[in-house]
Design an enzyme around this catalytic site. Structure first.
Site, PDB file in Angstrom:
ATOM      1  N   GLY A   1      -9.181  10.115  -2.054  1.00  0.00           N
ATOM      2  CA  GLY A   1     -10.084  11.082  -2.677  1.00  0.00           C
ATOM      3  C   GLY A   1     -11.422  10.541  -3.134  1.00  0.00           C
ATOM      4  O   GLY A   1     -12.203  11.271  -3.748  1.00  0.00           O
TER       5      GLY A   1
ATOM      6  N   HIS B   1      -2.014   8.002   0.637  1.00  0.00           N
ATOM      7  CA  HIS B   1      -2.442   8.110   2.038  1.00  0.00           C
ATOM      8  C   HIS B   1      -3.480   9.233   2.195  1.00  0.00           C
ATOM      9  O   HIS B   1      -3.524   9.917   3.214  1.00  0.00           O
ATOM     10  CB  HIS B   1      -1.203   8.386   2.917  1.00  0.00           C
ATOM     11  CG  HIS B   1      -1.183   7.628   4.214  1.00  0.00           C
ATOM     12  ND1 HIS B   1      -0.451   6.491   4.421  1.00  0.00           N
ATOM     13  CD2 HIS B   1      -1.812   7.850   5.397  1.00  0.00           C
ATOM     14  CE1 HIS B   1      -0.606   6.058   5.663  1.00  0.00           C
ATOM     15  NE2 HIS B   1      -1.437   6.868   6.280  1.00  0.00           N
TER      16      HIS B   1
ATOM     17  N   ARG C   1      -2.120  12.692   3.041  1.00  0.00           N
ATOM     18  CA  ARG C   1      -1.769  12.983   4.437  1.00  0.00           C
ATOM     19  C   ARG C   1      -0.272  12.982   4.705  1.00  0.00           C
ATOM     20  O   ARG C   1       0.139  13.322   5.812  1.00  0.00           O
ATOM     21  CB  ARG C   1      -2.453  11.960   5.361  1.00  0.00           C
ATOM     22  CG  ARG C   1      -3.955  12.117   5.406  1.00  0.00           C
ATOM     23  CD  ARG C   1      -4.643  10.918   6.021  1.00  0.00           C
ATOM     24  NE  ARG C   1      -4.427  10.756   7.455  1.00  0.00           N
ATOM     25  CZ  ARG C   1      -5.119  11.382   8.395  1.00  0.00           C
ATOM     26  NH1 ARG C   1      -6.052  12.240   8.066  1.00  0.00           N
ATOM     27  NH2 ARG C   1      -4.886  11.138   9.670  1.00  0.00           N
TER      28      ARG C   1
ATOM     29  N   LYS D   1       0.843  -1.215   0.000  1.00  0.00           N
ATOM     30  CA  LYS D   1       0.000   0.000   0.000  1.00  0.00           C
ATOM     31  C   LYS D   1       0.870   1.255   0.000  1.00  0.00           C
ATOM     32  O   LYS D   1       1.755   1.386   0.836  1.00  0.00           O
ATOM     33  CB  LYS D   1      -0.900   0.009   1.241  1.00  0.00           C
ATOM     34  CG  LYS D   1      -1.749   1.264   1.388  1.00  0.00           C
ATOM     35  CD  LYS D   1      -2.725   1.141   2.554  1.00  0.00           C
ATOM     36  CE  LYS D   1      -3.687   2.308   2.626  1.00  0.00           C
ATOM     37  NZ  LYS D   1      -3.143   3.475   3.306  1.00  0.00           N
TER      38      LYS D   1
HETATM   39  C1  LIG Z   1      -7.729   9.172  10.155  1.00  0.00           C
HETATM   40  C2  LIG Z   1      -6.969   8.354   9.186  1.00  0.00           C
HETATM   41  C3  LIG Z   1      -6.111   7.372   9.659  1.00  0.00           C
HETATM   42  C4  LIG Z   1      -5.382   6.589   8.769  1.00  0.00           C
HETATM   43  N1  LIG Z   1      -4.597   5.593   9.258  1.00  0.00           N
HETATM   44  C5  LIG Z   1      -3.927   4.798   8.395  1.00  0.00           C
HETATM   45  C6  LIG Z   1      -3.153   3.721   8.894  1.00  0.00           C
HETATM   46  O1  LIG Z   1      -3.081   3.492  10.097  1.00  0.00           O
HETATM   47  N2  LIG Z   1      -2.497   2.956   7.985  1.00  0.00           N
HETATM   48  C7  LIG Z   1      -2.567   3.198   6.634  1.00  0.00           C
HETATM   49  O2  LIG Z   1      -1.958   2.486   5.854  1.00  0.00           O
HETATM   50  N3  LIG Z   1      -3.321   4.204   6.144  1.00  0.00           N
HETATM   51  C8  LIG Z   1      -4.005   4.994   6.995  1.00  0.00           C
HETATM   52  N4  LIG Z   1      -4.772   6.007   6.500  1.00  0.00           N
HETATM   53  C9  LIG Z   1      -4.859   6.199   5.051  1.00  0.00           C
HETATM   54  C10 LIG Z   1      -6.025   5.404   4.460  1.00  0.00           C
HETATM   55  O3  LIG Z   1      -5.800   4.032   4.530  1.00  0.00           O
HETATM   56  C11 LIG Z   1      -6.252   5.768   2.995  1.00  0.00           C
HETATM   57  O4  LIG Z   1      -5.073   5.556   2.265  1.00  0.00           O
HETATM   58  C12 LIG Z   1      -6.708   7.200   2.785  1.00  0.00           C
HETATM   59  O5  LIG Z   1      -7.540   7.621   3.832  1.00  0.00           O
HETATM   60  C13 LIG Z   1      -7.456   7.291   1.480  1.00  0.00           C
HETATM   61  O6  LIG Z   1      -7.861   8.588   1.213  1.00  0.00           O
HETATM   62  P1  LIG Z   1      -9.334   9.133   1.536  1.00  0.00           P
HETATM   63  O7  LIG Z   1      -9.351   9.416   2.988  1.00  0.00           O
HETATM   64  O8  LIG Z   1      -9.405  10.374   0.715  1.00  0.00           O
HETATM   65  O9  LIG Z   1     -10.322   8.070   1.138  1.00  0.00           O
HETATM   66  C14 LIG Z   1      -5.505   6.810   7.373  1.00  0.00           C
HETATM   67  C15 LIG Z   1      -6.366   7.790   6.905  1.00  0.00           C
HETATM   68  C16 LIG Z   1      -7.099   8.557   7.791  1.00  0.00           C
HETATM   69  C17 LIG Z   1      -8.038   9.592   7.239  1.00  0.00           C
END
Ligand SMILES: Cc1cc2nc3c(=O)[nH]c(=O)nc-3n(C[C@H](O)[C@H](O)[C@H](O)COP(=O)(O)O)c2cc1C
Length: 384
Positions: A315, A282, A285, A258
């Site tokens: 997204g 991510h 983020r 990922k």
């Molecule tokens: C609050 C939050 C916590 C997340 N924690 C993780 C995590 O622990 N591990 C990880 O691989 N991705 C994490 N992600 C990323 C998500 O798996 C994902 O890639 C991302 O949220 C996709 O984008 P979107 O929020 O626009 O759908 C996190 C995202 C958010 C919003």
């Protein structure tokens, strides 16, 4: 639940989550990194693609089902891993897993969860995937991989896009981190959100104390102390291809890497034994100049050329976004914030509502584009 019935799209669900959550928690799930360019760019990436619809066609019988790893899926989506989900709603991980199971889609549990993977497997079941952050202490990491494999994890998503902690200034400003830092501002904020305080925090306190990171070994699971940020269990900045090969050898199920954005990396991961990749930045983020995932997708789809599974996230807010991702080569998408806002707004019924909205919107998008089945969705439906 009247508030959920008034949510007609994911943006409405986001607003409902904003009302219920203290600001520090809402910003933790809602925001991104630095100037939030990557997050905006993910959306703009989807918006740049337009549909050239096909008609006249009989689209009265539409089928959103598909298969992934040889198993049926209610629709081409999964729930992405989101750490600390259980802070948003009491044991939100169970809610997400239940709603996913009912919708016939997989739920990916994050390493940093307030419910142990084994408990979700026992109490909910369904198609359970697990997201792994490789820790500096590899032995503890491999023990966790064996644990989730024994408990029935179908897929391991190894996250490789977070070698170091990204700059998220709002978290620091809000005192949101490990351990939690109480300030006048955030204690006031919490007291102004009684639905969260009573419905989530108080439930944990009555049920044995502060929420814990239940996938961590017991000596490292107390999220309210420094134990949870022990150096052995922070992010590892040395996850490389040999590490992917080692994890491949340990985990008997399907392995997805990922956070892949470059075609060459996608190919290298496949050669290292992965079953596919998650095209992800991510949710914008981590790296603020990251390209939009929908722009990275065609190159990766071409490089992998049907040899592996491709899941896209970052997204996804509408059924149309799902259709665009499938048209450009994804086998499925996964949602992070959309389903987490939903859990924060209304627990399991909230997540069910979000998944229903995605299903309805995808079905509408397909009908109005002339696609009857997931297999009908192809690149020649799209124009820039
Ligand atoms: C609050 C939050 C916590 C997340 N924690 C993780 C995590 O622990 N591990 C990880 O691989 N991705 C994490 N992600 C990323 C998500 O798996 C994902 O890639 C991302 O949220 C996709 O984008 P979107 O929020 O626009 O759908 C996190 C995202 C958010 C919003």
């Amino acid at each position: 639940m009247a508030a959920l019935d008034d949510c007609y799209n994911i943006a409405d669900i986001r607003r409902a989550a904003k009302r219920r959550l203290p600001k520090s928690l809402f910003e933790f799930i809602d925001r991104a990194t630095e100037d939030e360019l990557a997050m905006r760019n993910n959306r703009e990436g989807f918006e740049r693609w337009r549909v050239m619809p096909r008609a006249p066609l009989d689209v009265s019988k539409r089928d959103l089902s598909t298969t992934l790893f040889g198993k049926p899926m209610g629709m081409p989506m999964a729930i992405a891993p989101t750490g600390a989900a259980g802070l948003m709603w009491y044991e939100a991980e169970l809610c997400l897993a239940r709603a996913a199971k009912a919708a016939g889609i997989p739920y990916t549990m994050a390493t940093g969860s307030m419910v142990a993977f084994e408990r979700v497997a026992k109490e909910v079941g369904g198609r359970l995937w697990f997201q792994l952050y490789v820790w500096p202490d590899r032995q503890i990491t491999y023990d966790l991989v064996r644990r989730v494999a024994d408990a029935g994890a179908e897929v391991l998503q190894v996250t490789v896009d977070t070698p170091v902690a990204p700059n998220r200034e709002y978290n620091t400003r809000n005192g949101f981190g490990l351990p939690f830092r109480p300030t006048v501002a955030n204690v006031t904020d919490i007291s102004l959100h009684p639905r969260w305080l009573l419905g989530t925090l108080l439930k944990y306190l009555l049920d044995g104390g502060m929420p814990k990171l239940r996938n961590h070994p017991a000596e490292f699971n107390d999220a309210s102390t420094r134990a949870a940020i022990a150096p052995r269990l922070t992010l590892s900045d040395s996850v490389d291809l040999p590490e992917i090969r080692r994890l491949r050898a340990i985990f008997p199920g399907k392995l997805l890497v990922k956070g892949i954005m470059h075609p060459d990396d996608a190919v290298a991961c496949m050669e290292a034994g992965a079953d596919g990749v998650v095209v992800s930045n991510h949710g914008g983020r981590n790296l603020d100049a990251a390209m939009a995932t929908i722009d990275a997708l065609p190159g990766i789809a071409q490089a992998i050329g049907g040899r592996g599974t491709i899941i896209l996230d970052s997204g996804i807010r509408r059924g149309l976004d799902i259709m665009k991702a499938l048209a450009l080569g994804a086998n499925a998408v996964q949602t992070g914030r959309a389903t987490l806002w939903a859990a924060a707004a209304g627990g399991e019924p909230g997540v069910t509502r979000a998944l229903d909205l995605f299903r309805h919107e995808l079905s509408t998008a397909m009908a109005n584009s002339g696609a009857r089945t997931i297999g009908d969705i192809s690149a020649d439906l799209l124009v820039r």
